[in-house]
Design an enzyme around this catalytic site. Sequence first.
Site, PDB file in Angstrom:
ATOM      1  N   ASP A  78       0.820  -1.205   0.000  1.00  0.00           N
ATOM      2  CA  ASP A  78       0.000   0.000   0.000  1.00  0.00           C
ATOM      3  C   ASP A  78       0.858   1.260   0.000  1.00  0.00           C
ATOM      4  O   ASP A  78       1.954   1.274   0.562  1.00  0.00           O
ATOM      5  CB  ASP A  78      -0.888  -0.040   1.252  1.00  0.00           C
ATOM      6  CG  ASP A  78      -2.066   0.888   1.119  1.00  0.00           C
ATOM      7  OD1 ASP A  78      -2.363   1.315  -0.009  1.00  0.00           O
ATOM      8  OD2 ASP A  78      -2.690   1.197   2.145  1.00  0.00           O
ATOM      9  N   TRP A 134       3.013   7.971  -2.009  1.00  0.00           N
ATOM     10  CA  TRP A 134       4.458   8.173  -2.201  1.00  0.00           C
ATOM     11  C   TRP A 134       4.679   9.142  -3.364  1.00  0.00           C
ATOM     12  O   TRP A 134       5.492  10.072  -3.276  1.00  0.00           O
ATOM     13  CB  TRP A 134       5.118   6.822  -2.496  1.00  0.00           C
ATOM     14  CG  TRP A 134       6.604   6.883  -2.696  1.00  0.00           C
ATOM     15  CD1 TRP A 134       7.573   6.742  -1.752  1.00  0.00           C
ATOM     16  CD2 TRP A 134       7.286   7.103  -3.951  1.00  0.00           C
ATOM     17  NE1 TRP A 134       8.818   6.857  -2.318  1.00  0.00           N
ATOM     18  CE2 TRP A 134       8.671   7.085  -3.674  1.00  0.00           C
ATOM     19  CE3 TRP A 134       6.874   7.319  -5.264  1.00  0.00           C
ATOM     20  CZ2 TRP A 134       9.642   7.259  -4.666  1.00  0.00           C
ATOM     21  CZ3 TRP A 134       7.832   7.505  -6.252  1.00  0.00           C
ATOM     22  CH2 TRP A 134       9.202   7.469  -5.943  1.00  0.00           C
ATOM     23  N   ARG A 193       0.523   9.298  -9.977  1.00  0.00           N
ATOM     24  CA  ARG A 193       0.401   8.028  -9.255  1.00  0.00           C
ATOM     25  C   ARG A 193       1.171   6.908  -9.953  1.00  0.00           C
ATOM     26  O   ARG A 193       1.717   6.013  -9.315  1.00  0.00           O
ATOM     27  CB  ARG A 193      -1.071   7.620  -9.151  1.00  0.00           C
ATOM     28  CG  ARG A 193      -1.897   8.523  -8.244  1.00  0.00           C
ATOM     29  CD  ARG A 193      -3.368   8.108  -8.271  1.00  0.00           C
ATOM     30  NE  ARG A 193      -3.554   6.732  -7.819  1.00  0.00           N
ATOM     31  CZ  ARG A 193      -3.607   6.351  -6.537  1.00  0.00           C
ATOM     32  NH1 ARG A 193      -3.497   7.251  -5.589  1.00  0.00           N
ATOM     33  NH2 ARG A 193      -3.790   5.091  -6.221  1.00  0.00           N
ATOM     34  N   HIS A 243       3.578   3.596  -8.717  1.00  0.00           N
ATOM     35  CA  HIS A 243       3.460   2.180  -9.057  1.00  0.00           C
ATOM     36  C   HIS A 243       4.765   1.652  -9.663  1.00  0.00           C
ATOM     37  O   HIS A 243       5.201   0.548  -9.379  1.00  0.00           O
ATOM     38  CB  HIS A 243       2.297   1.954 -10.033  1.00  0.00           C
ATOM     39  CG  HIS A 243       0.953   2.266  -9.432  1.00  0.00           C
ATOM     40  ND1 HIS A 243       0.572   1.813  -8.193  1.00  0.00           N
ATOM     41  CD2 HIS A 243      -0.103   3.000  -9.882  1.00  0.00           C
ATOM     42  CE1 HIS A 243      -0.655   2.241  -7.913  1.00  0.00           C
ATOM     43  NE2 HIS A 243      -1.082   2.965  -8.916  1.00  0.00           N
ATOM     44  N   GLU A 262     -11.421  -5.463  -5.091  1.00  0.00           N
ATOM     45  CA  GLU A 262     -11.983  -4.106  -5.036  1.00  0.00           C
ATOM     46  C   GLU A 262     -11.184  -3.113  -5.904  1.00  0.00           C
ATOM     47  O   GLU A 262     -11.707  -2.074  -6.297  1.00  0.00           O
ATOM     48  CB  GLU A 262     -12.006  -3.596  -3.582  1.00  0.00           C
ATOM     49  CG  GLU A 262     -13.021  -4.296  -2.689  1.00  0.00           C
ATOM     50  CD  GLU A 262     -12.603  -5.702  -2.248  1.00  0.00           C
ATOM     51  OE1 GLU A 262     -11.393  -5.987  -2.174  1.00  0.00           O
ATOM     52  OE2 GLU A 262     -13.507  -6.524  -1.996  1.00  0.00           O
ATOM     53  N   LEU A 267      12.499 -20.017  -3.017  1.00  0.00           N
ATOM     54  CA  LEU A 267      11.360 -19.212  -2.554  1.00  0.00           C
ATOM     55  C   LEU A 267      10.105 -19.459  -3.403  1.00  0.00           C
ATOM     56  O   LEU A 267      10.179 -19.466  -4.638  1.00  0.00           O
ATOM     57  CB  LEU A 267      11.750 -17.722  -2.650  1.00  0.00           C
ATOM     58  CG  LEU A 267      10.646 -16.695  -2.401  1.00  0.00           C
ATOM     59  CD1 LEU A 267      10.271 -16.649  -0.925  1.00  0.00           C
ATOM     60  CD2 LEU A 267      11.093 -15.301  -2.867  1.00  0.00           C
TER      61      LEU A 267
HETATM   62  C1  FPP Z   1      -1.271   0.156  -3.610  1.00  0.00           C
HETATM   63  O1  FPP Z   1      -0.946   1.509  -3.609  1.00  0.00           O
HETATM   64  C2  FPP Z   1      -0.714  -0.558  -4.759  1.00  0.00           C
HETATM   65  C3  FPP Z   1      -1.442  -1.188  -5.712  1.00  0.00           C
HETATM   66  C4  FPP Z   1      -2.910  -1.224  -5.721  1.00  0.00           C
HETATM   67  C5  FPP Z   1      -0.790  -1.885  -6.833  1.00  0.00           C
HETATM   68  C6  FPP Z   1       0.463  -2.650  -6.522  1.00  0.00           C
HETATM   69  C7  FPP Z   1       1.112  -3.078  -7.766  1.00  0.00           C
HETATM   70  C8  FPP Z   1       2.432  -3.001  -8.054  1.00  0.00           C
HETATM   71  C9  FPP Z   1       3.445  -2.549  -7.096  1.00  0.00           C
HETATM   72  C10 FPP Z   1       2.924  -3.337  -9.417  1.00  0.00           C
HETATM   73  C11 FPP Z   1       2.837  -4.717  -9.937  1.00  0.00           C
HETATM   74  C12 FPP Z   1       3.142  -5.838  -9.032  1.00  0.00           C
HETATM   75  C13 FPP Z   1       4.041  -6.817  -9.225  1.00  0.00           C
HETATM   76  C14 FPP Z   1       3.904  -8.054  -8.392  1.00  0.00           C
HETATM   77  C15 FPP Z   1       5.175  -6.762 -10.173  1.00  0.00           C
HETATM   78  P1  FPP Z   1      -2.126   2.574  -3.773  1.00  0.00           P
HETATM   79  O2  FPP Z   1      -2.275   2.880  -5.212  1.00  0.00           O
HETATM   80  O3  FPP Z   1      -3.342   2.038  -3.104  1.00  0.00           O
HETATM   81  O4  FPP Z   1      -1.548   3.795  -3.003  1.00  0.00           O
HETATM   82  P2  FPP Z   1      -2.377   4.867  -2.149  1.00  0.00           P
HETATM   83  O5  FPP Z   1      -3.133   4.100  -1.098  1.00  0.00           O
HETATM   84  O6  FPP Z   1      -1.306   5.728  -1.579  1.00  0.00           O
HETATM   85  O7  FPP Z   1      -3.274   5.593  -3.104  1.00  0.00           O
END
Ligand code: FPP
Length: 235
Positions: A2, A7, A15, A19, A49, A113
Amino acid sequence: MDGNGRWAKQRGLPRTAGHQEGVESVRDIVEACAQLGVEFLTLYAWSTENWKRPQEEVSLLMRLLLKALRDETDRLHRNNVRLQMIGDIATLPRDVQNELMEDIQKTQANTGLTLTLALSYSGRWDLTQAVRRIVHDARATTLAQADLSEDTITRYLSTAHLPDPDLLIRTSGEFRISNFLLWQLAYSEIYITPRFWPAFRRDELYTAITDYQRRERRFGMVSEQLPKQGNSGDL
Ligand code: FPP
Protein backbone atom coordinates in the site's frame (compact mmCIF):
# COMPACT_ATOMS: atom_id res chain seq x y z
CA MET A 1 1.75 -3.20 -1.01
CA ASP A 2 0.00 0.00 0.00
CA GLY A 3 0.96 3.63 -0.50
CA ASN A 4 2.19 3.89 -4.08
CA GLY A 5 -0.17 6.79 -4.79
CA ARG A 6 0.74 8.71 -1.63
CA TRP A 7 4.46 8.17 -2.20
CA ALA A 8 4.08 9.79 -5.63
CA LYS A 9 1.83 12.61 -4.40
CA GLN A 10 4.35 13.55 -1.71
CA ARG A 11 6.89 14.09 -4.49
CA GLY A 12 4.52 15.92 -6.83
CA LEU A 13 4.59 12.98 -9.25
CA PRO A 14 1.72 11.17 -10.99
CA ARG A 15 0.40 8.03 -9.25
CA THR A 16 1.92 5.96 -12.06
CA ALA A 17 5.40 6.95 -10.85
CA GLY A 18 4.49 5.46 -7.47
CA HIS A 19 3.46 2.18 -9.06
CA GLN A 20 6.66 2.10 -11.11
CA GLU A 21 8.77 2.63 -8.01
CA GLY A 22 6.62 0.00 -6.28
CA VAL A 23 7.86 -2.54 -8.80
CA GLU A 24 11.44 -1.68 -7.72
CA SER A 25 10.44 -2.53 -4.13
CA VAL A 26 8.96 -5.82 -5.32
CA ARG A 27 12.29 -6.66 -6.97
CA ASP A 28 14.30 -5.75 -3.86
CA ILE A 29 12.04 -7.58 -1.39
CA VAL A 30 11.81 -10.74 -3.50
CA GLU A 31 15.59 -10.84 -3.87
CA ALA A 32 16.14 -10.24 -0.14
CA CYS A 33 13.64 -12.98 0.81
CA ALA A 34 15.29 -15.44 -1.57
CA GLN A 35 18.71 -14.63 -0.08
CA LEU A 36 17.44 -14.98 3.49
CA GLY A 37 15.97 -18.39 2.79
CA VAL A 38 12.37 -17.30 3.36
CA GLU A 39 10.29 -20.14 1.94
CA PHE A 40 7.05 -18.32 1.11
CA LEU A 41 6.35 -14.72 0.16
CA THR A 42 2.85 -13.66 -0.84
CA LEU A 43 2.35 -10.20 -2.31
CA TYR A 44 -1.09 -8.60 -2.31
CA ALA A 45 -0.74 -6.86 -5.66
CA TRP A 46 -4.33 -6.41 -6.80
CA SER A 47 -7.55 -6.84 -4.85
CA THR A 48 -11.05 -7.66 -6.06
CA GLU A 49 -11.98 -4.11 -5.04
CA ASN A 50 -9.10 -2.51 -6.98
CA TRP A 51 -11.07 -3.07 -10.22
CA LYS A 52 -13.24 -0.13 -9.09
CA ARG A 53 -10.35 2.30 -9.65
CA PRO A 54 -10.40 4.68 -12.67
CA GLN A 55 -10.09 2.68 -15.89
CA GLU A 56 -6.89 4.49 -16.81
CA GLU A 57 -5.13 3.41 -13.61
CA VAL A 58 -6.41 -0.16 -13.97
CA SER A 59 -5.00 -0.50 -17.48
CA LEU A 60 -1.71 1.08 -16.51
CA LEU A 61 -1.28 -1.33 -13.62
CA MET A 62 -2.11 -4.31 -15.79
CA ARG A 63 0.47 -3.16 -18.34
CA LEU A 64 3.03 -2.65 -15.58
CA LEU A 65 2.31 -6.11 -14.20
CA LEU A 66 2.66 -7.67 -17.65
CA LYS A 67 5.97 -5.88 -18.24
CA ALA A 68 7.31 -6.86 -14.80
CA LEU A 69 6.41 -10.51 -15.43
CA ARG A 70 8.02 -10.45 -18.88
CA ASP A 71 11.16 -8.71 -17.64
CA GLU A 72 11.68 -10.59 -14.39
CA THR A 73 10.65 -14.21 -14.87
CA ASP A 74 13.97 -15.36 -16.31
CA ARG A 75 15.79 -13.88 -13.34
CA LEU A 76 13.33 -15.47 -10.92
CA HIS A 77 13.87 -18.78 -12.68
CA ARG A 78 17.66 -18.50 -12.51
CA ASN A 79 17.32 -17.84 -8.78
CA ASN A 80 15.25 -20.99 -8.22
CA VAL A 81 12.08 -18.99 -7.38
CA ARG A 82 8.76 -20.73 -7.94
CA LEU A 83 6.07 -18.31 -9.09
CA GLN A 84 2.42 -18.88 -8.24
CA MET A 85 -0.76 -16.83 -8.14
CA ILE A 86 -3.94 -16.80 -6.10
CA GLY A 87 -7.06 -14.98 -7.18
CA ASP A 88 -9.75 -14.93 -9.83
CA ILE A 89 -7.45 -15.33 -12.83
CA ALA A 90 -10.34 -15.22 -15.34
CA THR A 91 -10.95 -11.53 -14.52
CA LEU A 92 -7.42 -10.50 -15.57
CA PRO A 93 -6.73 -9.34 -19.14
CA ARG A 94 -6.09 -12.26 -21.49
CA ASP A 95 -2.43 -11.34 -22.12
CA VAL A 96 -1.74 -11.16 -18.36
CA GLN A 97 -3.43 -14.55 -17.86
CA ASN A 98 -1.32 -16.11 -20.61
CA GLU A 99 1.92 -14.62 -19.33
CA LEU A 100 1.15 -15.75 -15.78
CA MET A 101 0.34 -19.30 -16.83
CA GLU A 102 3.52 -19.49 -18.89
CA ASP A 103 5.69 -18.12 -16.05
CA ILE A 104 4.07 -20.33 -13.43
CA GLN A 105 4.66 -23.37 -15.61
CA LYS A 106 8.23 -22.39 -16.37
CA THR A 107 9.16 -22.05 -12.69
CA GLN A 108 7.01 -24.83 -11.25
CA ALA A 109 9.85 -27.26 -10.52
CA ASN A 110 11.97 -24.67 -8.68
CA THR A 111 12.69 -25.41 -5.04
CA GLY A 112 13.68 -22.04 -3.57
CA LEU A 113 11.36 -19.21 -2.55
CA THR A 114 7.69 -19.68 -3.46
CA LEU A 115 6.52 -16.27 -4.62
CA THR A 116 2.75 -16.01 -4.74
CA LEU A 117 1.09 -13.02 -6.35
CA ALA A 118 -2.40 -12.29 -5.05
CA LEU A 119 -4.10 -10.86 -8.13
CA SER A 120 -7.79 -10.07 -8.34
CA TYR A 121 -7.83 -11.62 -4.91
CA SER A 122 -9.82 -11.04 -1.76
CA GLY A 123 -10.29 -13.14 1.34
CA ARG A 124 -14.06 -13.12 0.90
CA TRP A 125 -13.73 -14.19 -2.74
CA ASP A 126 -11.51 -17.06 -1.58
CA LEU A 127 -13.95 -18.19 1.12
CA THR A 128 -16.85 -17.93 -1.33
CA GLN A 129 -15.18 -20.05 -3.99
CA ALA A 130 -14.21 -22.59 -1.31
CA VAL A 131 -17.80 -22.84 -0.01
CA ARG A 132 -19.10 -23.16 -3.59
CA ARG A 133 -16.78 -26.11 -4.25
CA ILE A 134 -17.50 -27.70 -0.87
CA VAL A 135 -21.25 -27.59 -1.60
CA HIS A 136 -20.61 -29.06 -5.04
CA ASP A 137 -18.56 -31.93 -3.62
CA ALA A 138 -21.05 -32.53 -0.81
CA ARG A 139 -23.85 -32.84 -3.37
CA ALA A 140 -21.72 -35.12 -5.52
CA THR A 141 -21.13 -37.07 -2.29
CA THR A 142 -17.37 -36.92 -2.58
CA LEU A 143 -17.43 -35.01 0.72
CA ALA A 144 -19.46 -36.14 3.73
CA GLN A 145 -20.95 -33.46 5.97
CA ALA A 146 -19.53 -35.21 9.03
CA ASP A 147 -16.01 -34.89 7.62
CA LEU A 148 -16.23 -31.13 7.19
CA SER A 149 -13.58 -29.64 9.47
CA GLU A 150 -11.30 -26.60 9.64
CA ASP A 151 -8.82 -28.66 7.71
CA THR A 152 -11.35 -29.24 4.91
CA ILE A 153 -11.92 -25.50 4.55
CA THR A 154 -8.17 -24.89 4.50
CA ARG A 155 -7.83 -27.43 1.69
CA TYR A 156 -10.52 -25.79 -0.44
CA LEU A 157 -9.01 -22.31 -0.20
CA SER A 158 -6.80 -21.11 -3.04
CA THR A 159 -3.88 -21.21 -0.58
CA ALA A 160 -4.22 -24.97 0.07
CA HIS A 161 -0.61 -25.42 -1.03
CA LEU A 162 0.72 -22.67 1.27
CA PRO A 163 1.29 -22.62 5.03
CA ASP A 164 -0.49 -19.92 7.04
CA PRO A 165 1.61 -16.75 7.09
CA ASP A 166 3.95 -16.28 10.06
CA LEU A 167 4.18 -12.56 9.46
CA LEU A 168 1.93 -9.99 7.78
CA ILE A 169 3.63 -6.74 6.79
CA ARG A 170 1.36 -3.79 6.09
CA THR A 171 2.88 -0.65 4.62
CA SER A 172 1.75 2.98 4.68
CA GLY A 173 0.55 2.96 8.27
CA GLU A 174 -2.89 1.47 7.71
CA PHE A 175 -4.32 -0.68 10.50
CA ARG A 176 -6.45 -2.90 8.30
CA ILE A 177 -6.37 -6.34 6.71
CA SER A 178 -8.21 -5.01 3.63
CA ASN A 179 -9.79 -8.34 2.68
CA PHE A 180 -6.46 -10.17 2.40
CA LEU A 181 -6.03 -13.75 3.68
CA LEU A 182 -8.93 -13.61 6.15
CA TRP A 183 -8.92 -17.26 7.18
CA GLN A 184 -5.19 -17.81 6.92
CA LEU A 185 -4.11 -14.81 9.03
CA ALA A 186 -5.87 -16.08 12.18
CA TYR A 187 -2.61 -16.37 14.15
CA SER A 188 -0.17 -14.38 12.02
CA GLU A 189 1.99 -11.74 13.63
CA ILE A 190 1.37 -8.26 12.22
CA TYR A 191 4.00 -5.63 11.49
CA ILE A 192 2.79 -2.19 10.45
CA THR A 193 5.13 0.44 9.09
CA PRO A 194 4.36 4.06 8.16
CA ARG A 195 6.63 3.74 5.10
CA PHE A 196 4.87 3.71 1.75
CA TRP A 197 5.43 0.60 -0.37
CA PRO A 198 7.84 2.26 -2.86
CA ALA A 199 10.07 3.16 0.11
CA PHE A 200 9.81 -0.27 1.71
CA ARG A 201 13.13 -1.95 0.95
CA ARG A 202 15.19 -4.73 2.46
CA ASP A 203 16.51 -2.63 5.38
CA GLU A 204 13.01 -2.41 6.80
CA LEU A 205 12.25 -6.04 5.88
CA TYR A 206 15.15 -6.99 8.17
CA THR A 207 13.69 -4.76 10.91
CA ALA A 208 10.30 -6.46 10.50
CA ILE A 209 11.83 -9.91 10.72
CA THR A 210 13.93 -9.01 13.76
CA ASP A 211 10.81 -7.62 15.40
CA TYR A 212 8.96 -10.84 14.57
CA GLN A 213 11.72 -12.93 16.10
CA ARG A 214 11.18 -11.18 19.44
CA ARG A 215 7.47 -12.03 19.53
CA GLU A 216 6.08 -14.87 21.56
CA ARG A 217 3.54 -16.81 19.50
CA ARG A 218 1.18 -18.48 21.92
CA PHE A 219 -1.57 -19.67 19.56
CA GLY A 220 -4.13 -19.22 22.35
CA MET A 221 -2.00 -20.98 24.99
CA VAL A 222 -0.02 -19.54 27.91
CA SER A 223 3.75 -18.90 27.94
CA GLU A 224 4.54 -21.87 30.20
CA GLN A 225 3.06 -24.31 27.69
CA LEU A 226 5.38 -23.26 24.89
CA PRO A 227 8.59 -25.08 24.00
CA LYS A 228 11.57 -23.43 25.74
CA GLN A 229 13.64 -21.41 23.27
CA GLY A 230 15.15 -17.97 22.87
CA ASN A 231 12.44 -16.90 20.51
CA SER A 232 9.53 -18.60 18.85
CA GLY A 233 10.28 -17.18 15.41
CA ASP A 234 11.57 -19.71 12.96
CA LEU A 235 11.40 -17.64 9.82
C1 FPP B 1 -1.27 0.16 -3.61
O1 FPP B 1 -0.95 1.51 -3.61
C2 FPP B 1 -0.71 -0.56 -4.76
C3 FPP B 1 -1.44 -1.19 -5.71
C4 FPP B 1 -2.91 -1.22 -5.72
C5 FPP B 1 -0.79 -1.89 -6.83
C6 FPP B 1 0.46 -2.65 -6.52
C7 FPP B 1 1.11 -3.08 -7.77
C8 FPP B 1 2.43 -3.00 -8.05
C9 FPP B 1 3.44 -2.55 -7.10
C10 FPP B 1 2.92 -3.34 -9.42
C11 FPP B 1 2.84 -4.72 -9.94
C12 FPP B 1 3.14 -5.84 -9.03
C13 FPP B 1 4.04 -6.82 -9.23
C14 FPP B 1 3.90 -8.05 -8.39
C15 FPP B 1 5.18 -6.76 -10.17
P1 FPP B 1 -2.13 2.57 -3.77
O2 FPP B 1 -2.27 2.88 -5.21
O3 FPP B 1 -3.34 2.04 -3.10
O4 FPP B 1 -1.55 3.79 -3.00
P2 FPP B 1 -2.38 4.87 -2.15
O5 FPP B 1 -3.13 4.10 -1.10
O6 FPP B 1 -1.31 5.73 -1.58
O7 FPP B 1 -3.27 5.59 -3.10
